[in-house]
Structures are given as structure tokens and as C-alpha cells.
Design an enzyme around this catalytic site. Structure first.
Site, mmCIF file in Angstrom:
data_model
loop_
_atom_site.group_PDB
_atom_site.id
_atom_site.type_symbol
_atom_site.label_atom_id
_atom_site.label_comp_id
_atom_site.label_asym_id
_atom_site.label_seq_id
_atom_site.Cartn_x
_atom_site.Cartn_y
_atom_site.Cartn_z
ATOM 1 N N TYR A 248 0.805 -1.220 0.000
ATOM 2 C CA TYR A 248 0.000 0.000 0.000
ATOM 3 C C TYR A 248 0.846 1.281 0.000
ATOM 4 O O TYR A 248 0.292 2.378 -0.057
ATOM 5 C CB TYR A 248 -0.904 0.031 1.228
ATOM 6 C CG TYR A 248 -1.869 -1.129 1.327
ATOM 7 C CD1 TYR A 248 -2.926 -1.257 0.433
ATOM 8 C CD2 TYR A 248 -1.714 -2.098 2.318
ATOM 9 C CE1 TYR A 248 -3.812 -2.313 0.525
ATOM 10 C CE2 TYR A 248 -2.600 -3.159 2.417
ATOM 11 C CZ TYR A 248 -3.645 -3.266 1.518
ATOM 12 O OH TYR A 248 -4.524 -4.324 1.607
ATOM 13 N N HIS B 154 -4.599 6.007 -1.567
ATOM 14 C CA HIS B 154 -5.212 6.026 -0.240
ATOM 15 C C HIS B 154 -4.189 6.298 0.858
ATOM 16 O O HIS B 154 -4.571 6.599 1.991
ATOM 17 C CB HIS B 154 -5.896 4.680 0.018
ATOM 18 C CG HIS B 154 -7.213 4.790 0.716
ATOM 19 N ND1 HIS B 154 -7.974 5.938 0.750
ATOM 20 C CD2 HIS B 154 -7.927 3.866 1.412
ATOM 21 C CE1 HIS B 154 -9.094 5.719 1.431
ATOM 22 N NE2 HIS B 154 -9.086 4.482 1.844
ATOM 23 N N TYR C 165 -5.044 -0.134 9.884
ATOM 24 C CA TYR C 165 -5.724 -0.078 8.592
ATOM 25 C C TYR C 165 -6.728 1.067 8.620
ATOM 26 O O TYR C 165 -7.236 1.469 9.668
ATOM 27 C CB TYR C 165 -6.366 -1.402 8.189
ATOM 28 C CG TYR C 165 -5.316 -2.435 7.815
ATOM 29 C CD1 TYR C 165 -4.775 -2.467 6.537
ATOM 30 C CD2 TYR C 165 -4.843 -3.334 8.765
ATOM 31 C CE1 TYR C 165 -3.794 -3.391 6.201
ATOM 32 C CE2 TYR C 165 -3.858 -4.254 8.442
ATOM 33 C CZ TYR C 165 -3.337 -4.273 7.157
ATOM 34 O OH TYR C 165 -2.359 -5.165 6.830
ATOM 35 N N ASN D 236 -9.886 1.958 7.885
ATOM 36 C CA ASN D 236 -11.245 2.063 8.413
ATOM 37 C C ASN D 236 -11.317 2.068 9.932
ATOM 38 O O ASN D 236 -12.355 2.429 10.494
ATOM 39 C CB ASN D 236 -12.110 0.926 7.864
ATOM 40 C CG ASN D 236 -12.324 1.038 6.368
ATOM 41 O OD1 ASN D 236 -11.846 1.975 5.724
ATOM 42 N ND2 ASN D 236 -13.040 0.090 5.796
#
Length: 216
Positions: free
Chosen positions: A35, A40, A90, A92
Site C-alpha cells: 500500500y 489512499h 488499517y 477504516n
């Protein structure tokens, strides 16, 4: 028999290096190499940019789901301490780190600055706000929900919206293409500049300086 009492000398006050303020800056993203450079992870990338400028290294305290780096910024009004934090929960679940952080660094929510991506601005554009909804950014939504208020400062970095009916999830979790990456990283650097201005200028002044391009 008289006891001799030693007089305690007053401690010297170091005015020039006094800590004037502390900003707890939380950059949002997802941990893991897969990532690292995705859209994001704009919040992580802004903090990485600042860490590179000040030769800082992020460290993860034992038993805490976040890593951080600290630096003191000298301003005309004194010293502002920047606490740069990357949650490792992470995206969320970003809000779950807040109680631990606010307690450890003894700061109130008013001293928070959140940095994250947004679909609502094009790459290269940033926007600074003093309050507002999450705009669908789930990491920011997690933080606002945990704190129970929308009056939190934030810097949002534009990543644009996908074309050709591409799924939003796939869009945010992929690396910008060759034609886009220059503008994307320009936004990352602008966000780092804006954060540094927050250490010495009123929020309204910083907003005027950096939000102008978003209005055009």
C-alpha cells in the site's frame, strides 16, 4: 540543637526554548509495502515527506498500534512540537488509536490535525478545513466518530475520481499512473508545506494561502 535547612534555588526558566504548542498530526493510510505508494496512503506520504525533510525516523512503541516521529519547530512565538503519527490499524479503524494518543501526548482534540486523501479534488490540489464531515473518507469518519465532533482540523489531498466506471476501492488502493504521479506528489508536498505553516500562522491564514487553487 538547631537544624540547618538548605535553601532551594529556583530553577532556571529557558524562555527561548519554551514549548509554545504541540500539534498531534495523524496521517491516514494502510500499513504494508503493498500500500506504500497508493492513492489512499496520501496521509502516510505527507508524513514521510516531512520525516525526510527533518531527517526523522518513525518508531513503533511496544504494544501500541501506531508509529510516530517527533520534531520541534522554532517559530517567532516559541517552539511548536510536531508529533507525526501513522496508525497501523488499517484505514477504516483509524479512530481506535485516538484515546491512546491523546493520553500519551497530553493533547486535546483541538490540537489534532488529520491528513488524508479525498476523491473530491484533482491530484495536485489540497484543501485545509477546520471542521466538516468526513466526505465519505472512512478513516476520517472513524476518527470523527471516536471523538464525537466534526470540529477537527484536516488537510485533504486530492486523488481525483476513477473514470470508465472503475470501482472506487480499486482506484484508491492502486498506485497513480505515470501521467498522474507528478501532480499527486505535488499535492503531497503542498500538504507538508501547509502543515509547517500551521505551526506559525492562524488557521484562516493557512487556508487562504493553500485553498485558493482549489477554488479555481
Amino acid at each position: 540543637m538547631k537544624l540547618k535547612v538548605k535553601k532551594q534555588l529556583p530553577q532556571k526558566v529557558r524562555v527561548k526554548n519554551s514549548l509554545r504548542d504541540t500539534l498531534l498530526v495523524i496521517g491516514l493510510g494502510n500499513p504494508g509495502r503493498e500500500y506504500e505508494k497508493t492513492r489512499h496512503n496520501a496521509g502516510f506520504l505527507v508524513l514521510n515527506e516531512l520525516a525526510e525533510r527533518f531527517s526523522l525516523k518513525f518508531k513503533k512503541p511496544f504494544f501500541h498500534p501506531w508509529r510516530c516521529a517527533l520534531t520541534d519547530i522554532q517559530t517567532e512565538g516559541g517552539t511548536c512540537r510536531l508529533v507525526l503519527v501513522q496508525p497501523l490499524t488499517y484505514m477504516n479503524a483509524s479512530g481506535t488509536v485516538l484515546p491512546d494518543l491523546l493520553c500519551k501526548f497530553s493533547v486535546s482534540p483541538e490540537k489534532l490535525v488529520i491528513i488524508c486523501d479525498t476523491l473530491d479534488l484533482s491530484p495536485g490540489i489540497i484543501r485545509i478545513k477546520g471542521k466538516g464531515s468526513s466526505g465519505g473518507q472512512r478513516g476520517l469518519a472513524s476518527i470523527l466518530s471516536m471523538l464525537g465532533t466534526e470540529r477537527i482540523r484536516r488537510i485533504v489531498v486530492g486523488i481525483g475520481r476513477p473514470e470508465d466506471n472503475k470501482e472506487v476501492v480499486d482506484w484508491v488502493l492502486t498506485v497513480p499512473g505515470d501521467e498522474e504521479v507528478h501532480d499527486f506528489m505535488l499535492g503531497v508536498r503542498k500538504a507538508a508545506d501547509a502543515l509547517l505553516d500551521m505551526t506559525r500562522l492562524p488557521l484562516e491564514r493557512v487556508m487562504n494561502n493553500f485553498n485558493e487553487s482549489a477554488k479555481k
